[in-house]
Scaffold this motif. Sequence first.
Motif, mmCIF file in Angstrom:
data_model
loop_
_atom_site.group_PDB
_atom_site.id
_atom_site.type_symbol
_atom_site.label_atom_id
_atom_site.label_comp_id
_atom_site.label_asym_id
_atom_site.label_seq_id
_atom_site.Cartn_x
_atom_site.Cartn_y
_atom_site.Cartn_z
ATOM 1 N N MET B 1 57.119 33.713 45.572
ATOM 2 C CA MET B 1 56.052 33.796 44.512
ATOM 3 C C MET B 1 56.385 32.195 43.919
ATOM 4 O O MET B 1 57.491 31.910 43.625
ATOM 5 C CB MET B 1 56.420 34.472 43.526
ATOM 6 C CG MET B 1 55.677 35.669 43.639
ATOM 7 S SD MET B 1 53.882 36.069 43.163
ATOM 8 C CE MET B 1 53.855 34.995 41.900
ATOM 9 N N THR B 2 55.047 31.465 43.671
ATOM 10 C CA THR B 2 55.320 30.319 42.927
ATOM 11 C C THR B 2 55.588 30.449 41.686
ATOM 12 O O THR B 2 54.919 31.325 40.928
ATOM 13 C CB THR B 2 53.913 29.612 42.967
ATOM 14 O OG1 THR B 2 53.514 29.274 44.252
ATOM 15 C CG2 THR B 2 53.750 28.007 42.102
ATOM 16 N N PRO B 3 56.581 29.740 40.716
ATOM 17 C CA PRO B 3 56.634 29.977 39.255
ATOM 18 C C PRO B 3 55.465 29.643 38.682
ATOM 19 O O PRO B 3 54.674 28.680 38.925
ATOM 20 C CB PRO B 3 57.827 28.936 39.132
ATOM 21 C CG PRO B 3 58.326 28.481 40.424
ATOM 22 C CD PRO B 3 57.391 28.428 41.248
ATOM 23 N N ILE B 4 55.221 30.503 37.497
ATOM 24 C CA ILE B 4 54.101 30.393 36.740
ATOM 25 C C ILE B 4 54.301 29.428 35.454
ATOM 26 O O ILE B 4 55.320 29.695 34.838
ATOM 27 C CB ILE B 4 53.436 31.833 36.325
ATOM 28 C CG1 ILE B 4 53.031 32.793 37.444
ATOM 29 C CG2 ILE B 4 52.253 31.604 35.464
ATOM 30 C CD1 ILE B 4 52.761 33.985 37.308
ATOM 31 N N THR B 5 53.461 28.346 35.584
ATOM 32 C CA THR B 5 53.727 27.490 34.056
ATOM 33 C C THR B 5 52.204 27.476 33.540
ATOM 34 O O THR B 5 51.415 28.058 34.047
ATOM 35 C CB THR B 5 53.992 25.903 34.840
ATOM 36 O OG1 THR B 5 52.924 25.493 35.287
ATOM 37 C CG2 THR B 5 55.580 25.996 35.789
ATOM 38 N N GLY B 6 52.242 26.692 32.529
ATOM 39 C CA GLY B 6 50.957 26.510 31.748
ATOM 40 C C GLY B 6 49.952 25.803 32.590
ATOM 41 O O GLY B 6 48.787 26.055 32.405
ATOM 42 N N ALA B 7 50.244 25.045 33.660
ATOM 43 C CA ALA B 7 49.351 24.420 34.349
ATOM 44 C C ALA B 7 48.831 25.317 35.911
ATOM 45 O O ALA B 7 48.145 24.866 36.693
ATOM 46 C CB ALA B 7 50.045 23.144 35.013
ATOM 47 N N THR B 8 49.327 26.679 35.838
ATOM 48 C CA THR B 8 48.964 27.318 36.976
ATOM 49 C C THR B 8 47.568 27.967 36.957
ATOM 50 O O THR B 8 47.181 28.331 35.801
ATOM 51 C CB THR B 8 49.955 28.625 37.052
ATOM 52 O OG1 THR B 8 51.312 27.953 37.162
ATOM 53 C CG2 THR B 8 49.571 29.361 38.314
ATOM 54 N N ARG B 9 46.832 27.603 38.075
ATOM 55 C CA ARG B 9 45.413 28.279 38.052
ATOM 56 C C ARG B 9 45.481 29.761 38.188
ATOM 57 O O ARG B 9 46.170 30.386 39.096
ATOM 58 C CB ARG B 9 44.769 27.664 39.126
ATOM 59 C CG ARG B 9 44.435 26.091 39.175
ATOM 60 C CD ARG B 9 44.064 25.459 40.389
ATOM 61 N NE ARG B 9 42.798 25.953 41.086
ATOM 62 C CZ ARG B 9 41.794 25.267 41.115
ATOM 63 N NH1 ARG B 9 41.925 23.879 40.747
ATOM 64 N NH2 ARG B 9 40.680 25.809 41.758
ATOM 65 N N LEU B 10 44.433 30.586 37.459
ATOM 66 C CA LEU B 10 44.597 31.872 37.480
ATOM 67 C C LEU B 10 43.195 32.527 38.313
ATOM 68 O O LEU B 10 42.215 31.700 38.245
ATOM 69 C CB LEU B 10 44.278 32.424 36.186
ATOM 70 C CG LEU B 10 45.227 32.252 34.842
ATOM 71 C CD1 LEU B 10 44.631 33.346 33.781
ATOM 72 C CD2 LEU B 10 46.676 33.008 35.609
ATOM 73 N N TYR B 11 43.638 33.402 39.082
ATOM 74 C CA TYR B 11 42.681 34.118 39.987
ATOM 75 C C TYR B 11 42.753 35.610 39.690
ATOM 76 O O TYR B 11 44.072 36.021 39.465
ATOM 77 C CB TYR B 11 42.614 34.206 41.220
ATOM 78 C CG TYR B 11 42.313 32.720 41.754
ATOM 79 C CD1 TYR B 11 40.885 32.179 42.304
ATOM 80 C CD2 TYR B 11 43.112 31.546 41.468
ATOM 81 C CE1 TYR B 11 40.552 30.892 42.342
ATOM 82 C CE2 TYR B 11 42.783 30.108 41.876
ATOM 83 C CZ TYR B 11 41.668 29.814 42.324
ATOM 84 O OH TYR B 11 41.277 28.623 42.478
ATOM 85 N N GLY B 12 41.994 36.441 39.410
ATOM 86 C CA GLY B 12 41.910 37.814 39.115
ATOM 87 C C GLY B 12 41.301 38.592 40.295
ATOM 88 O O GLY B 12 40.379 38.196 40.874
ATOM 89 N N LEU B 13 41.826 39.663 40.423
ATOM 90 C CA LEU B 13 41.309 40.771 41.366
ATOM 91 C C LEU B 13 40.881 42.129 40.495
ATOM 92 O O LEU B 13 41.600 42.635 39.884
ATOM 93 C CB LEU B 13 42.211 41.194 42.270
ATOM 94 C CG LEU B 13 41.848 42.535 43.091
ATOM 95 C CD1 LEU B 13 40.552 42.409 44.068
ATOM 96 C CD2 LEU B 13 43.004 42.892 43.993
ATOM 97 N N LEU B 14 39.227 42.174 40.378
ATOM 98 C CA LEU B 14 39.038 43.432 39.410
ATOM 99 C C LEU B 14 38.786 44.477 40.190
ATOM 100 O O LEU B 14 38.205 44.583 41.530
ATOM 101 C CB LEU B 14 37.444 42.918 38.773
ATOM 102 C CG LEU B 14 37.312 41.626 38.097
ATOM 103 C CD1 LEU B 14 35.833 41.484 37.644
ATOM 104 C CD2 LEU B 14 38.182 41.410 37.158
ATOM 105 N N GLY B 15 39.180 45.762 39.811
ATOM 106 C CA GLY B 15 39.087 47.042 40.477
ATOM 107 C C GLY B 15 39.385 48.100 39.520
ATOM 108 O O GLY B 15 40.028 47.908 38.420
ATOM 109 N N ASP B 16 39.041 49.486 39.975
ATOM 110 C CA ASP B 16 39.567 50.645 39.109
ATOM 111 C C ASP B 16 39.416 51.608 40.207
ATOM 112 O O ASP B 16 38.322 52.045 40.674
ATOM 113 C CB ASP B 16 38.474 50.897 38.019
ATOM 114 C CG ASP B 16 38.973 52.082 37.313
ATOM 115 O OD1 ASP B 16 40.248 52.319 37.229
ATOM 116 O OD2 ASP B 16 37.912 52.770 36.833
ATOM 117 N N PRO B 17 40.620 52.319 40.651
ATOM 118 C CA PRO B 17 41.941 52.067 40.191
ATOM 119 C C PRO B 17 42.430 50.493 40.826
ATOM 120 O O PRO B 17 41.706 49.891 41.598
ATOM 121 C CB PRO B 17 42.717 53.329 40.605
ATOM 122 C CG PRO B 17 41.907 53.661 41.981
ATOM 123 C CD PRO B 17 40.575 53.241 41.703
#
Lengths: 263, 263
Positions: B1-17
């Motif tokens: 894993m890349t360390p997460i900093t304030g500059a890290t770009r976000l991607y989200g995976l939407l689902g349920d469950p």
Amino acid sequence: MTPITGATRLYGLLGDPIAQVRAPGLLNPVLAGRGSDAVLVPVHVPAADLRPVVAGLRQVANLHGLLVTVPHKAALLALADRATDRARLAGSVNALRREPDGTWSADTFDGDGFVRGLLAAGHDPRGRRVCLVGAGGAGSAIAVALLDAGVAGLHLADTDPDRLAALGGRLSAAYPGRVEAASRPRLADADLAVNATPLGLRPDDPPPFAVADLPAHAVVADIIMSPAETALLRAARERGLPAHPGEPMLAHQIDAYLDFFGL
Amino acid sequence: MTPITGATRLYGLLGDPIAQVRAPGLLNPVLAGRGSDAVLVPVHVPAADLRPVVAGLRQVANLHGLLVTVPHKAALLALADRATDRARLAGSVNALRREPDGTWSADTFDGDGFVRGLLAAGHDPRGRRVCLVGAGGAGSAIAVALLDAGVAGLHLADTDPDRLAALGGRLSAAYPGRVEAASRPRLADADLAVNATPLGLRPDDPPPFAVADLPAHAVVADIIMSPAETALLRAARERGLPAHPGEPMLAHQIDAYLDFFGL
């Protein structure tokens, strides 16, 4: 970093700007070290968009908490379902957690972190006269924590008269006889002077107050974390005054965040 | 894993469950290996809360894209500002990206990933008769990709008559003479039979179709990834038919996601 899977619990840090925030880089390795399957991600939200973003994040079922930084600390107090006395007194929150019933509880750890950092550096504020410049989100929380830590007197300065009057009024009612508020800092008799304004983030900022006007024994503290040595702290060092940087305030909040979130 | 900093770009995976999703565990190490300062996090959203969550996420300035899984693939098509022809034909999207002007573009890679996985396993669908069971988000995208890949005929089965009629109508118009839709699968002359329903996720699910009714040369494919061998695939193996699992569909989408997001 803990590998992120579908089961990882989410925590977000809301702020604008966001690239400079330090909490994800500090907290995620701690979570990994404790074996917590949780991750803190930066969430960049301009002030104008805060309400819809928070409304949306409240419905994200695996988002268990938020940290909050500039400029959202006052606004999030209004959006929380409940807050601690110290947060309401400060008018500012920097952490919210989702309760099992889906409501959100808020607290502020800035002031506590700041005072713990001071104590760890050997600068006990008890019985001292403090001049605190900046009555914003962090400054207001620091004011409450300094009064709780037993300062003899707190002189609060801010250039925004409405903000100053509101915080000064709440603090004077809660800590009678120990709080004074004015547009300009009173430095001549201060044992400790604290910058809680953003002045110093940029190289061309004017100083938040004049180090030359402080007594020869005064401690100078800054809450700015980047640069690590602000122009203010450099001026203090050059005058031979103890200079207390911004980093300890955050470092001493990490354990409080973990407790608050149950991580 | 890349360390997460304030500059890290976000991607989200939407689902349920959400806990079972595989994409964060697959994609984050790839991002780290490429030196991309970006992270994919799971975002658990019940269908009833989708609209406010997406409205909020659209205002998060460092969220650059979304992946989408059950049950949101059709709903996100309606919430995107634009979508590719294949996504509109399928009525389903599984990836959205924020454009520089703030609008959101959508595409679906499920079908392409499925066909690439089939080809890599030596099961070229060109010229074959396919029976596809399940006209939901993934099934509809797979239908389009199979038709684009040159199947001789596609028999589409679903127990929801409205959904079946809508997709069947769009596909028949786009691929005249090659599409048939019915509530029950036509297995007797299928060269390839595909389960694109959720049946098989749970041990007590009934089979999506009867392996015994297929010809002796038929390939049986399942898009379920967990368990890796569903009861359907086990039945195919026991009958001596080639069994194609769900994992390759996702594995063959990773490069497409990276291209789409510019990562």
